[in-house]
Design a protein around this motif. Structure first.
Motif, PDB file in Angstrom:
ATOM      1  N   THR A  25       0.837  -1.203   0.000  1.00  0.00           N
ATOM      2  CA  THR A  25       0.000   0.000   0.000  1.00  0.00           C
ATOM      3  C   THR A  25       0.869   1.250   0.000  1.00  0.00           C
ATOM      4  O   THR A  25       1.985   1.246   0.522  1.00  0.00           O
ATOM      5  CB  THR A  25      -0.942   0.042   1.214  1.00  0.00           C
ATOM      6  OG1 THR A  25      -0.160   0.048   2.396  1.00  0.00           O
ATOM      7  CG2 THR A  25      -1.891  -1.132   1.223  1.00  0.00           C
ATOM      8  N   TYR A  26       0.328   2.308  -0.582  1.00  0.00           N
ATOM      9  CA  TYR A  26       0.995   3.605  -0.652  1.00  0.00           C
ATOM     10  C   TYR A  26      -0.022   4.694  -0.332  1.00  0.00           C
ATOM     11  O   TYR A  26      -1.205   4.532  -0.597  1.00  0.00           O
ATOM     12  CB  TYR A  26       1.545   3.866  -2.061  1.00  0.00           C
ATOM     13  CG  TYR A  26       2.627   2.899  -2.486  1.00  0.00           C
ATOM     14  CD1 TYR A  26       3.957   3.148  -2.208  1.00  0.00           C
ATOM     15  CD2 TYR A  26       2.305   1.724  -3.157  1.00  0.00           C
ATOM     16  CE1 TYR A  26       4.953   2.269  -2.601  1.00  0.00           C
ATOM     17  CE2 TYR A  26       3.278   0.835  -3.546  1.00  0.00           C
ATOM     18  CZ  TYR A  26       4.602   1.114  -3.267  1.00  0.00           C
ATOM     19  OH  TYR A  26       5.579   0.238  -3.647  1.00  0.00           O
ATOM     20  N   GLU A  27       0.476   5.813   0.183  1.00  0.00           N
ATOM     21  CA  GLU A  27      -0.369   6.979   0.425  1.00  0.00           C
ATOM     22  C   GLU A  27       0.019   8.044  -0.590  1.00  0.00           C
ATOM     23  O   GLU A  27       1.199   8.342  -0.754  1.00  0.00           O
ATOM     24  CB  GLU A  27      -0.144   7.504   1.848  1.00  0.00           C
ATOM     25  CG  GLU A  27      -0.988   8.709   2.173  1.00  0.00           C
ATOM     26  CD  GLU A  27      -0.746   9.199   3.582  1.00  0.00           C
ATOM     27  OE1 GLU A  27      -1.622   8.994   4.428  1.00  0.00           O
ATOM     28  OE2 GLU A  27       0.326   9.786   3.820  1.00  0.00           O
ATOM     29  N   ALA A  28      -0.976   8.602  -1.277  1.00  0.00           N
ATOM     30  CA  ALA A  28      -0.718   9.593  -2.307  1.00  0.00           C
ATOM     31  C   ALA A  28      -1.621  10.808  -2.100  1.00  0.00           C
ATOM     32  O   ALA A  28      -2.750  10.672  -1.638  1.00  0.00           O
ATOM     33  CB  ALA A  28      -0.972   9.003  -3.692  1.00  0.00           C
ATOM     34  N   GLY A  29      -1.120  11.965  -2.461  1.00  0.00           N
ATOM     35  CA  GLY A  29      -1.927  13.169  -2.456  1.00  0.00           C
ATOM     36  C   GLY A  29      -2.745  13.227  -3.733  1.00  0.00           C
ATOM     37  O   GLY A  29      -2.494  12.482  -4.680  1.00  0.00           O
ATOM     38  N   VAL A 120      -5.245   9.680  -0.766  1.00  0.00           N
ATOM     39  CA  VAL A 120      -5.855   8.418  -1.180  1.00  0.00           C
ATOM     40  C   VAL A 120      -4.853   7.306  -0.894  1.00  0.00           C
ATOM     41  O   VAL A 120      -3.654   7.466  -1.110  1.00  0.00           O
ATOM     42  CB  VAL A 120      -6.285   8.450  -2.672  1.00  0.00           C
ATOM     43  CG1 VAL A 120      -5.114   8.608  -3.603  1.00  0.00           C
ATOM     44  CG2 VAL A 120      -7.076   7.228  -3.037  1.00  0.00           C
ATOM     45  N   GLU A 121      -5.349   6.214  -0.334  1.00  0.00           N
ATOM     46  CA  GLU A 121      -4.509   5.049  -0.087  1.00  0.00           C
ATOM     47  C   GLU A 121      -4.696   4.109  -1.263  1.00  0.00           C
ATOM     48  O   GLU A 121      -5.809   3.662  -1.548  1.00  0.00           O
ATOM     49  CB  GLU A 121      -4.918   4.356   1.214  1.00  0.00           C
ATOM     50  CG  GLU A 121      -4.035   3.194   1.567  1.00  0.00           C
ATOM     51  CD  GLU A 121      -4.452   2.507   2.854  1.00  0.00           C
ATOM     52  OE1 GLU A 121      -3.646   1.727   3.373  1.00  0.00           O
ATOM     53  OE2 GLU A 121      -5.582   2.741   3.334  1.00  0.00           O
ATOM     54  N   ILE A 122      -3.588   3.837  -1.969  1.00  0.00           N
ATOM     55  CA  ILE A 122      -3.652   2.945  -3.125  1.00  0.00           C
ATOM     56  C   ILE A 122      -2.886   1.668  -2.798  1.00  0.00           C
ATOM     57  O   ILE A 122      -2.015   1.663  -1.931  1.00  0.00           O
ATOM     58  CB  ILE A 122      -3.098   3.607  -4.407  1.00  0.00           C
ATOM     59  CG1 ILE A 122      -1.641   4.020  -4.228  1.00  0.00           C
ATOM     60  CG2 ILE A 122      -3.960   4.768  -4.822  1.00  0.00           C
ATOM     61  CD1 ILE A 122      -0.983   4.524  -5.491  1.00  0.00           C
ATOM     62  N   ALA A 123      -3.232   0.597  -3.501  1.00  0.00           N
ATOM     63  CA  ALA A 123      -2.596  -0.693  -3.222  1.00  0.00           C
ATOM     64  C   ALA A 123      -2.233  -1.404  -4.513  1.00  0.00           C
ATOM     65  O   ALA A 123      -2.971  -1.347  -5.500  1.00  0.00           O
ATOM     66  CB  ALA A 123      -3.537  -1.568  -2.411  1.00  0.00           C
ATOM     67  N   LEU A 124      -1.081  -2.067  -4.491  1.00  0.00           N
ATOM     68  CA  LEU A 124      -0.731  -3.006  -5.544  1.00  0.00           C
ATOM     69  C   LEU A 124      -1.468  -4.289  -5.217  1.00  0.00           C
ATOM     70  O   LEU A 124      -1.337  -4.815  -4.101  1.00  0.00           O
ATOM     71  CB  LEU A 124       0.770  -3.260  -5.562  1.00  0.00           C
ATOM     72  CG  LEU A 124       1.615  -2.185  -6.216  1.00  0.00           C
ATOM     73  CD1 LEU A 124       3.076  -2.422  -5.923  1.00  0.00           C
ATOM     74  CD2 LEU A 124       1.372  -2.147  -7.694  1.00  0.00           C
TER      75      LEU A 124
END
Length: 158
Positions: A25-29, A120-124
């Motif tokens: 998971t990653y956090e992105a603006g 937004v929290e995005i995930a692979l």
């Protein structure tokens, strides 16, 4: 006026955890327009059909529905427009490499405000097969029954 503190959840994609194996998971603006921010502050958004695409070394969020702001006029935004994600260059390159190599996809998991900024929290993620879904459901049910039996036993209800 005091600055917002902490994390305020706006929308969550529960279906993503059901349909995909989450690997990282990653956090992105997010790059948003003014009326989009006002609509998000009202707590209105849907991540159900959302996905992330990396195009020309930039990450873009597609399919996320942020409805038009009710008091907005001609300055209102399109509800399902693509939005740019703010990620570090090294993170974008790492994500792009993994998606191209292993056949993973990138899905949004949550949309929230963190200290007043939209994130937004995005995930692979790797897609689950139907038997995977049934297996995880059966496993969750078995764990629930085990916890209930343990609780009954501790209360002396046997």
């Amino acid at each position: 006026m005091p600055k917002e503190q902490g994390r305020k959840l706006i929308a969550q994609n529960k279906k993503a955890r059901h349909d995909y194996h989450i690997e990282d998971t990653y956090e992105a603006g997010l790059v948003l327009m003014g009326t989009e921010v006002k609509s998000l502050r009202a707590g209105r958004a849907s991540l159900v059909d959302g996905f992330v695409d990396i195009d020309d070394h930039e990450a873009w969020l597609h399919g996320v529905h942020i409805p038009e702001y009710s008091q907005g006029t001609w300055t209102n935004h399109a509800a399902r427009r693509k939005r740019k994600l703010l990620l570090n260059r090294a993170e974008i390159d790492k994500i792009e490499r993994r998606v191209n190599e292993k056949g993973l996809t990138i899905v949004p998991l949550a949309l929230y405000f963190l200290d007043g900024r939209a994130k937004v929290e995005i995930a692979l993620a790797r897609g689950k097969k139907t038997w995977d879904k049934r297996h995880s459901l059966a496993e969750r049910q078995a764990n629930r029954e085990k916890e209930q039996a343990l609780g009954r036993r501790l209360k002396g209800m046997d």
